[in-house]
Scaffold this active site. Structure first.
Site, PDB file in Angstrom:
ATOM      1  N   ASN A   4       0.877  -1.033   0.169  1.00 32.75           N
ATOM      2  CA  ASN A   4       0.017   0.040   0.055  1.00 32.75           C
ATOM      3  C   ASN A   4       0.950   1.279   0.018  1.00 32.75           C
ATOM      4  O   ASN A   4       1.582   1.488   1.000  1.00 32.75           O
ATOM      5  CB  ASN A   4      -0.654  -0.026   1.330  1.00 32.75           C
ATOM      6  CG  ASN A   4      -2.075   0.688   1.354  1.00 32.75           C
ATOM      7  OD1 ASN A   4      -2.681   1.020   2.331  1.00 32.75           O
ATOM      8  ND2 ASN A   4      -2.417   1.769   0.287  1.00 32.75           N
TER       9      ASN A   4
ATOM     10  N   ASN B 234     -12.438   5.237  10.391  1.00 32.57           N
ATOM     11  CA  ASN B 234     -13.105   5.313   8.761  1.00 32.57           C
ATOM     12  C   ASN B 234     -13.998   4.048   8.896  1.00 32.57           C
ATOM     13  O   ASN B 234     -13.963   3.189   9.383  1.00 32.57           O
ATOM     14  CB  ASN B 234     -11.945   5.588   7.852  1.00 32.57           C
ATOM     15  CG  ASN B 234     -11.008   4.328   7.997  1.00 32.57           C
ATOM     16  OD1 ASN B 234     -11.184   3.327   8.673  1.00 32.57           O
ATOM     17  ND2 ASN B 234     -10.006   4.350   7.080  1.00 32.57           N
TER      18      ASN B 234
ATOM     19  N   CYS C 154      -4.774  -2.586   3.040  1.00 34.18           N
ATOM     20  CA  CYS C 154      -5.520  -1.516   3.888  1.00 34.18           C
ATOM     21  C   CYS C 154      -5.458  -1.820   4.987  1.00 34.18           C
ATOM     22  O   CYS C 154      -5.871  -2.828   5.735  1.00 34.18           O
ATOM     23  CB  CYS C 154      -6.775  -1.424   3.204  1.00 34.18           C
ATOM     24  SG  CYS C 154      -7.719  -0.225   4.343  1.00 34.18           S
TER      25      CYS C 154
ATOM     26  N   CYS D 180      -5.298   5.836   8.169  1.00 35.97           N
ATOM     27  CA  CYS D 180      -4.674   4.867   7.418  1.00 35.97           C
ATOM     28  C   CYS D 180      -3.684   4.029   8.210  1.00 35.97           C
ATOM     29  O   CYS D 180      -2.604   4.593   8.429  1.00 35.97           O
ATOM     30  CB  CYS D 180      -3.914   5.275   6.035  1.00 35.97           C
ATOM     31  SG  CYS D 180      -3.063   4.294   4.983  1.00 35.97           S
ATOM     32  N   GLY D 181      -3.986   2.759   8.334  1.00 36.49           N
ATOM     33  CA  GLY D 181      -3.132   2.038   9.278  1.00 36.49           C
ATOM     34  C   GLY D 181      -1.745   1.548   8.742  1.00 36.49           C
ATOM     35  O   GLY D 181      -0.442   1.797   9.368  1.00 36.49           O
TER      36      GLY D 181
ATOM     37  N   GLU E 116     -10.838   0.340  -1.581  1.00 41.03           N
ATOM     38  CA  GLU E 116     -10.719   1.348  -0.873  1.00 41.03           C
ATOM     39  C   GLU E 116     -11.640   2.642  -1.579  1.00 41.03           C
ATOM     40  O   GLU E 116     -11.212   2.692  -2.750  1.00 41.03           O
ATOM     41  CB  GLU E 116      -9.461   1.853  -0.574  1.00 41.03           C
ATOM     42  CG  GLU E 116      -8.469   0.959   0.227  1.00 41.03           C
ATOM     43  CD  GLU E 116      -7.369   1.651   0.957  1.00 41.03           C
ATOM     44  OE1 GLU E 116      -7.382   2.609   1.396  1.00 41.03           O
ATOM     45  OE2 GLU E 116      -6.289   0.821   0.698  1.00 41.03           O
ATOM     46  N   ARG E 117     -12.289   3.355  -0.599  1.00 40.10           N
ATOM     47  CA  ARG E 117     -13.150   4.445  -1.193  1.00 40.10           C
ATOM     48  C   ARG E 117     -11.926   5.529  -1.840  1.00 40.10           C
ATOM     49  O   ARG E 117     -10.867   5.573  -1.039  1.00 40.10           O
ATOM     50  CB  ARG E 117     -13.959   4.892  -0.369  1.00 40.10           C
ATOM     51  CG  ARG E 117     -13.202   5.544   0.912  1.00 40.10           C
ATOM     52  CD  ARG E 117     -14.350   6.277   1.816  1.00 40.10           C
ATOM     53  NE  ARG E 117     -13.533   6.567   3.066  1.00 40.10           N
ATOM     54  CZ  ARG E 117     -14.084   7.453   4.122  1.00 40.10           C
ATOM     55  NH1 ARG E 117     -15.270   7.712   4.080  1.00 40.10           N
ATOM     56  NH2 ARG E 117     -13.598   7.704   5.162  1.00 40.10           N
TER      57      ARG E 117
END
Length: 288
Positions: free
Chosen positions: A11, A163, A224, A87-88, A215-216
């Protein structure tokens, strides 16, 4: 204008050091930077600043709950330029960058986000690689929902990890591999008025699940971080459990997620791939 390119289980992010929060991160410019043909290419942008500087620059109207002015602040933007709460995987890369660049000397510190403070522990960090645990906060279920992904209908558990997520358990591995997760999706807009990240995952086997995610604001990504937390909550619930630890296999690698009664933890790798300078002319043109 310096940048660093990094990823957490593939990511990937463009990291922009901006301690005074002076950069204008207009959506069109962020989208251009994240474009894999006309920009550097990434799933998102991580601006490195402090919460106090971000407040003074008008990034937000007030400090996020639990975040102090002196805390580091991860100003995260999706690939389409929209602002995201959390965001992890990004937190791991953000923390790794701070340690590798010398901006932070401690192995344990707090990274602020719109979703609140995220304590981190760096188990190992050098100029290129790191292993980082992020305390992700309590993951809260808020109902059940449905979505259409790759032309198939799925039912799932709605989970807030700072989120929104819809984690759908039960697909087998061969069908998961064949599913077109990158195709346009539809979902319960009443339950998710601001959009949703959708995880499709197998049921747990031998303490592990396999997952893919839409993911949006991005589409399918290789991983993610918040999604792996939501997926673990749903997978444990599928077994009748509220707490536990699972390995989560994503296309970009593997992370370990632990859910407790009061919080959650995400442990995984970070890689800093490149360092360089953005063209000022290009950046200014992207803002035009």
């Amino acid at each position: 204008m310096s940048f660093v390119k990094g990823h957490g289980t593939q990511n990937d992010f463009v990291v922009l050091p901006d301690l005074d929060a002076r950069l204008s991160l207009q959506p069109d410019a962020v989208a251009a930077l994240c474009d894999r043909r006309r920009g550097l290419g990434a799933d998102g942008v991580l601006r490195v600043t402090t919460a106090g500087a971000a407040l003074a620059a008008g990034v937000f109207d007030r400090l996020p709950d639990g975040v102090a002015a002196g805390d580091w602040y991860m100003d995260y933007r999706n690939a389409d330029g929209s602002i995201a709460q959390m965001c992890g995987n990004g937190v791991r890369v953000f923390a790794h960058y701070l340690k590798a660049s010398g901006l932070e000397t401690a192995d344990e510190f707090v990274v602020g986000s719109l979703a609140g403070p995220r304590p981190v522990v760096l188990h190992h960090a050098d100029a290129d690689t790191a292993e980082v645990t992020v305390e992700m906060g309590k993951a809260n279920r808020f109902g059940t929902g449905s979505a259409v992904v790759g032309g198939r209908s799925f039912a799932g558990l709605a989970v807030d990890v700072g989120n929104p997520h819809l984690a759908c358990v039960g697909i087998d591995r061969s069908d998961l591999a064949a599913l077109d997760v990158g195709a346009p999706v539809s979902f319960d807009s009443a339950l998710f008025p601001d959009g949703v990240n959708i995880e499709i995952l197998t049921a747990p086997v031998d303490g592990a699940v396999s997952m893919r995610v839409h993911e949006r604001g991005v589409g399918e990504t290789r991983s993610c971080g918040t999604g792996t937390v939501a997926a673990t909550v749903a997978a444990l619930a599928n077994q009748g459990a509220d707490t536990g630890t699972l390995a989560v296999h994503i296309p970009g690698g593997e992370v370990t997620v632990t859910i407790t009664e009061s919080t959650s933890y995400l442990r995984g790798p970070s890689v800093l791939v490149a360092r360089g300078e953005l063209s000022e002319v290009w950046w200014n043109t992207a803002h035009a």
